[in-house]
Design a protein around this motif. Structure first.
Motif, short mmCIF file in Angstrom:
data_model
loop_
_atom_site.label_atom_id
_atom_site.label_comp_id
_atom_site.label_asym_id
_atom_site.label_seq_id
_atom_site.Cartn_x
_atom_site.Cartn_y
_atom_site.Cartn_z
N GLY A 68 -40.26 -23.58 -43.99
CA GLY A 68 -40.43 -22.30 -43.33
C GLY A 68 -40.36 -22.41 -41.81
O GLY A 68 -39.77 -21.57 -41.15
N GLN A 69 -40.97 -23.47 -41.24
CA GLN A 69 -40.97 -23.63 -39.79
C GLN A 69 -39.54 -23.84 -39.29
O GLN A 69 -39.15 -23.31 -38.25
CB GLN A 69 -41.84 -24.81 -39.38
N PHE A 108 -45.21 -16.11 -42.86
CA PHE A 108 -45.37 -16.08 -41.40
C PHE A 108 -44.55 -17.16 -40.69
O PHE A 108 -43.88 -16.88 -39.71
CB PHE A 108 -46.84 -16.20 -40.95
N ASN A 109 -44.67 -18.44 -41.17
CA ASN A 109 -43.91 -19.54 -40.59
C ASN A 109 -44.10 -19.67 -39.08
O ASN A 109 -43.16 -19.93 -38.35
CB ASN A 109 -42.42 -19.41 -40.89
N LEU A 110 -45.33 -19.50 -38.61
CA LEU A 110 -45.60 -19.77 -37.20
C LEU A 110 -45.55 -21.27 -36.98
O LEU A 110 -45.64 -22.05 -37.92
CB LEU A 110 -46.97 -19.21 -36.81
N ARG A 123 -50.50 -22.39 -43.58
CA ARG A 123 -49.63 -22.27 -44.74
C ARG A 123 -48.29 -22.80 -44.29
O ARG A 123 -47.89 -22.61 -43.17
CB ARG A 123 -49.45 -20.82 -45.15
N PHE A 143 -41.20 -13.45 -41.93
CA PHE A 143 -41.20 -14.09 -43.24
C PHE A 143 -42.46 -13.75 -44.03
O PHE A 143 -43.50 -13.40 -43.47
CB PHE A 143 -41.13 -15.61 -43.07
N ALA A 184 -48.02 -12.01 -48.98
CA ALA A 184 -48.93 -13.15 -49.00
C ALA A 184 -50.28 -12.81 -48.41
O ALA A 184 -51.08 -13.69 -48.15
CB ALA A 184 -48.30 -14.32 -48.23
N GLN A 201 -51.90 -13.61 -38.25
CA GLN A 201 -50.74 -14.49 -38.13
C GLN A 201 -49.45 -13.70 -38.30
O GLN A 201 -48.47 -13.91 -37.59
CB GLN A 201 -50.79 -15.60 -39.18
N ARG A 247 -31.46 -12.70 -46.31
CA ARG A 247 -31.35 -14.03 -45.69
C ARG A 247 -29.89 -14.39 -45.42
O ARG A 247 -29.61 -15.28 -44.60
CB ARG A 247 -32.01 -15.10 -46.56
N LEU A 282 -29.47 -17.71 -43.12
CA LEU A 282 -30.36 -18.73 -43.66
C LEU A 282 -29.83 -19.12 -45.03
O LEU A 282 -30.13 -20.19 -45.55
CB LEU A 282 -31.79 -18.20 -43.76
N MET A 310 -36.43 -12.16 -37.60
CA MET A 310 -36.84 -12.16 -38.99
C MET A 310 -38.34 -12.43 -39.10
O MET A 310 -38.88 -13.28 -38.41
CB MET A 310 -36.09 -13.22 -39.77
N ARG A 368 -43.58 -12.51 -32.12
CA ARG A 368 -42.67 -13.60 -31.78
C ARG A 368 -41.21 -13.16 -31.95
O ARG A 368 -40.36 -13.46 -31.11
CB ARG A 368 -42.96 -14.82 -32.67
N SER A 369 -40.93 -12.42 -33.03
CA SER A 369 -39.56 -11.92 -33.22
C SER A 369 -39.19 -10.93 -32.12
O SER A 369 -38.08 -10.97 -31.60
CB SER A 369 -39.42 -11.21 -34.56
N ALA A 378 -37.77 -20.54 -39.46
CA ALA A 378 -38.21 -19.65 -38.39
C ALA A 378 -37.51 -20.02 -37.09
O ALA A 378 -37.06 -19.15 -36.34
CB ALA A 378 -39.72 -19.73 -38.23
N SER A 414 -34.01 -18.84 -37.22
CA SER A 414 -33.88 -17.39 -37.14
C SER A 414 -34.13 -16.90 -35.72
O SER A 414 -33.70 -15.81 -35.36
CB SER A 414 -34.83 -16.71 -38.12
N LEU A 415 -34.83 -17.71 -34.89
CA LEU A 415 -35.05 -17.32 -33.50
C LEU A 415 -33.88 -17.72 -32.62
O LEU A 415 -33.88 -17.47 -31.42
CB LEU A 415 -36.33 -17.98 -32.97
#
Lengths: 252, 387
Positions: free
Chosen positions: B281-282, A96-98, B386, A93, A176, A152, A55, A60, A91, A159-160, B285, B288-289
Motif C-alpha cells: 500500500g505504501q 489509508f496507506n500513509l 495498518r 485508499f 476499513a 488517518q 486503479r 496501479l 487517490m 495528502r492527495s 500511495a 499514485s502521488l
C-alpha cells in the motif's frame, strides 16, 4: 491547474477496456466517460471489478486492451505520460496507506516538494490549509500510528489534495473504518464534492451516493450493468441485478 | 502447610529459591574442583602473568609488537586485530548483502536469478571451507616477479599490495575518526529531535558538518605526511620482492573475503526480507502521488525496509564478529588465536578464557547497545499501523 488542460476534453474516457488476471476476465469491455467536475459513484458486489477499474485510471493496474484517456492523455507504456497523469490524479485508499515513518505534515509536503518542486515553506502552508479543510490541523506533527482510523483517512485525503489534483479517486475510503468514524470521513468528502473537482468514488455508502453523485454506476462480474442519475438509480433501476443488489444493501 | 504450598506467590518464591540454590552449588563446586586440580598440577592461578613478556611474536598487528611485550599488550593487539577484521568484514558483507538483496527484490528476472544463485551457493558451504579456499587461492598466486596487476592492486603470493599514503599510523587513525564523524554526525543531525530547530531545517548545517569533517581529515593526513617522500606510495618490484605500498597478508585477505562473501549471502536475505516487509500500500500511495521509482525507493521503501532489517542485522553482525575467530584456522593473529597461543605457552587456561569471554562480551554487547539505540530512535511511533 484547471488551465493546463483544455476544458472541453473529458476528465476520464474509457473505451472498450479489458483486463485479465491470467485466464480470469476481470473487466469486460468497459465504456465510461467522466466529465470535468462530475461526481461519479461506482458500486456493486465485492469482486465485481470496481476497484480494479479505478486503479486502471492511474495505472496501479495495467489494462490489457482498449483505451484509457485521462485529461486528454492516453495511458500507455510511456513512462512520462504515466507520471504526468499521476500528478493530476489523486487517490485515497481503503487502508489509508500513509507513510508511517513521517509526520502528518511530512506526508503532506513530500510529493509537492519532490514532484512539483514546491519550496518547503509554501508546501507546508498549503498542507496546513488542507489539514484545516479536513479538520485536523492540530495533528500535523503527530505520526500516522498515533491517529485513529478516521483521522488517518482524513490525512490521506489532505495528502492527495496537496498535489492539487484535477481528479480524485476514492477506493472504498470508509470500508476499513469503525462505524462511528465513517461519518467524519464522509462529511469531508461531501464538502469536497461541492468544490467542483472531478471525483470517482468506489463505495458502499448509498446515502453518500444519493446526496452527492451526479451519476451512479453499478458493476457486476466485471461489467458495467447500470448507469443512471441517483434518482433513477435508486427509484427505478432497470436491471434485475441492480434491484437485487439494492434490496440487499438498503434492505434493513 | 499444604495449603500454603498451593498459594501462587509462595510457590513462585520457593521455585526461584530452589533455582538459585542449584546454580550456587554448581558454581561453588566447579570453582573448588578447578582450584584443587590446578594446585595439584602446580599451576599458579591469578592474573600476574599479564605483566610477563610473551617471548613469541604475532604475524599481524596494527600496533607495535615484539616478543618482549607483556601478555596484556598482546591481548590489546588481539582485540584491535579482531575489531579491524570484523569492522572491514561487516562493511564488505553489508555492501555485498545490500546489492544481493536489492537484486533479489528487483523486477529484473536475470538479477533475481543471479542473486538467488549467489545466496544458495555461498550460504550452503561451511564458512571454514570458504576460508580455506580463499587462503589456498591467495597463497597460490604468482610470486612477486610475476605478480598480477589488478588496477592499482598487485596480487602475489606474498600478499595483496595496494598504494598507500606516506602518512604515520596515528595520523591515519585520527583522520579515519574525523571522516567517520563527518559521516555519522549528519545522520544524527538529520534525525534527532533534541535540538531546537526541526530536523528538516538543518540542511545547510548538515552539509557544513560533512564538508568540514572531510576537510579536517584531509588536513590531518597532509600534516602527518612523512617529510621528503611522495604522498602516495605505490608498490614496486625490487629484486625478489615488492617494496612500498601497503601489504595485506594472505591470511587477512582470505579471512576478509570469506567473511564478506559468506556474510553477504546472509545479509542479502535479511535485506530481501526487509523489503518484503514494506506494505504494498505504501508503494502504491507513493506511485499514485507521482513519485518516481527512485524517489519511491529512497524515501519510502528503503527507510521502511531498514526499520524491519535492523534487529536481524544486529544479530548477524554479532554472529560475524564471532566468525573472526576462524583466524586461527589460517594463522591470523586475532583475539582468539592470541588467547589460544597464550594458553599453550603460559598454561593460564582459566584466566585466558575468562579474558577471551569478557572481550567478546564487551564487543558484542556494544554492538547490541548501539543497534538498540538506533532502533529506538527510528522506531515507528504509535500503534494504529495498518499496511
Amino acid at each position: 491547474m484547471a488551465d493546463t488542460h483544455p476544458t472541453n476534453v473529458p476528465a476520464v474516457q474509457i473505451n472498450g477496456m479489458n483486463k485479465f488476471y491470467g485466464h480470469f476476465h476481470a473487466l469486460k469491455n468497459i465504456h465510461l466517460t467522466v466529465h470535468r467536475g462530475e461526481k461519479v459513484v461506482v458500486c456493486g458486489p465485492s469482486g465485481s471489478g470496481k476497484s480494479t477499474m479505478i486503479r486502471c485510471i492511474n495505472r496501479l493496474e495495467e489494462h490489457n486492451s482498449g483505451q484509457i484517456t485521462v485529461l486528454g492523455t492516453e495511458l500507455n507504456d510511456d513512462v512520462a505520460s504515466i507520471d504526468g497523469i499521476r500528478r493530476e490524479v489523486g487517490m485515497v485508499f481503503q487502508h489509508f496507506n500513509l507513510f508511517p515513518h513521517m509526520t502528518v505534515l511530512e506526508n503532506c509536503v513530500l510529493a509537492p516538494m519532490l514532484v512539483r518542486k514546491t519550496p518547503r515553506a509554501q508546501a507546508e502552508a498549503a498542507a496546513m490549509r488542507y489539514l484545516e479543510k479536513v479538520r485536523i490541523p492540530e495533528q500535523a506533527l503527530k505520526y500516522p500510528g498515533q491517529l485513529s482510523g478516521g483521522q488517518q483517512q482524513r490525512v490521506a485525503i489532505a495528502r492527495s489534495l496537496c498535489m492539487e489534483p484535477e481528479i480524485l479517486l476514492f477506493d472504498e475510503p470508509t470500508s476499513a473504518l469503525d462505524p462511528e468514524m465513517i461519518s467524519e470521513v464522509l462529511d469531508v468528502m461531501v464538502h469536497l464534492a461541492s468544490e467542483g473537482r472531478t471525483m470517482i468514488c468506489v463505495t458502499h455508502e448509498m446515502g453518500f451516493a444519493r446526496r452527492v453523485a451526479d451519476r451512479v454506476i453499478f458493476m457486476d462480474a466485471g461489467e458495467i450493468v447500470e448507469e443512471a442519475d441517483p434518482e433513477t438509480f435508486f427509484q427505478s433501476p432497470s436491471s434485475d441485478r441492480t434491484k437485487q443488489f439494492l434490496s440487499q444493501v438498503l434492505g434493513h | 502447610m499444604i495449603r500454603i504450598l498451593r498459594h501462587q506467590k509462595v510457590r513462585n518464591i520457593l521455585l526461584q529459591a530452589l533455582f538459585v540454590a542449584v546454580v550456587l552449588v554448581v558454581v561453588v563446586g566447579g570453582w573448588r574442583n578447578a582450584q584443587q586440580a590446578l594446585s595439584s598440577q602446580n599451576v599458579v592461578s591469578g592474573f600476574g602473568f599479564l605483566q610477563k613478556s610473551t617471548g613469541w611474536d604475532v604475524n599481524f598487528s596494527l600496533l607495535p609488537a615484539s616478543p618482549n611485550d607483556p601478555y596484556w599488550w598482546f591481548f590489546v593487539i588481539g582485540i584491535v586485530n579482531t575489531l579491524f577484521l570484523g569492522t572491514l568484514g561487516l562493511v564488505l558483507a553489508t555492501l555485498i548483502g545490500g546489492l544481493v538483496g536489492i537484486a533479489r527484490t528487483s523486477s529484473n528476472e536475470l538479477l533475481q536469478l543471479l542473486g538467488r544463485l549467489y545466496v544458495d551457493f555461498f550460504r550452503n558451504i561451511p564458512l571454514i571451507l570458504q576460508v580455506f579456499f580463499w587462503y589456498a587461492l591467495v597463497t597460490n598466486l604468482p610470486s612477486p616477479r610475476n605478480a598480477i596487476d589488478f588496477g592499482p592492486l598487485v596480487l602475489s603470493n606474498r600478499g595483496v599490495y595496494m598504494p598507500a599514503l606516506n602518512v604515520g599510523g596515528w595520523h591515519v587513525f585520527a583522520a579515519a575518526v574525523a571522516a567517520l564523524a563527518a559521516l555519522a554526525l549528519p545522520l544524527w543531525l538529520r534525525t534527532t529531535r533534541r535540538l531546537a530547530t526541526p530536523p528538516e531545517q538543518r540542511g545547510a548545517l548538515v552539509w557544513r558538518v560533512l564538508a568540514g569533517g572531510l576537510l579536517l581529515a584531509a588536513a590531518i593526513l597532509l600534516l602527518g605526511r612523512t617529510p621528503g617522500s611522495p604522498l602516495i606510495d605505490a608498490p614496486l618490484l625490487q629484486g625478489l620482492n615488492l617494496r612500498g605500498g601497503l601489504r595485506v597478508s594472505p591470511e587477512f585477505s582470505a579471512l576478509l573475503v570469506a567473511i564478506g562473501i559468506y556474510g553477504g549471502a546472509y545479509i542479502g536475505e535479511i535485506v530481501r526480507g526487509g523489503f518484503k516487509a514494506v506494505g504494498k500500500g505504501q508503494t502504491e500511495a507513493a506511485h499514485s502521488l507521482g513519485l518516481s521509482p527512485w524517489q519511491t525507493f529512497s524515501r519510502i521503501r528503503l527507510p521502511l525496509a531498514l526499520r524491519a532489517m535492523l534487529p536481524i542485522l544486529a544479530n548477524q553482525y554479532i554472529w560475524l564478529i564471532k566468525a573472526t575467530t576462524l583466524g586461527i584456522a589460517v594463522g591470523f593473529t586475532d583475539f582468539f588465536m592470541i588467547v589460544a597461543v597464550t594458553i599453550n605457552q603460559s598454561g593460564q587456561t582459566l584466566e585466558a578464557i575468562g579474558i577471551l569471554m569478557a572481550g567478546f562480551l564487551a564487543i558484542n554487547l556494544s554492538i547490541a547497545a548501539i543497534f538498540n539505540r538506533i532502533n529506538r530512535a527510528i522506531a515507528l511511533k504509535g500503534n494504529q499501523l495498518r499496511s
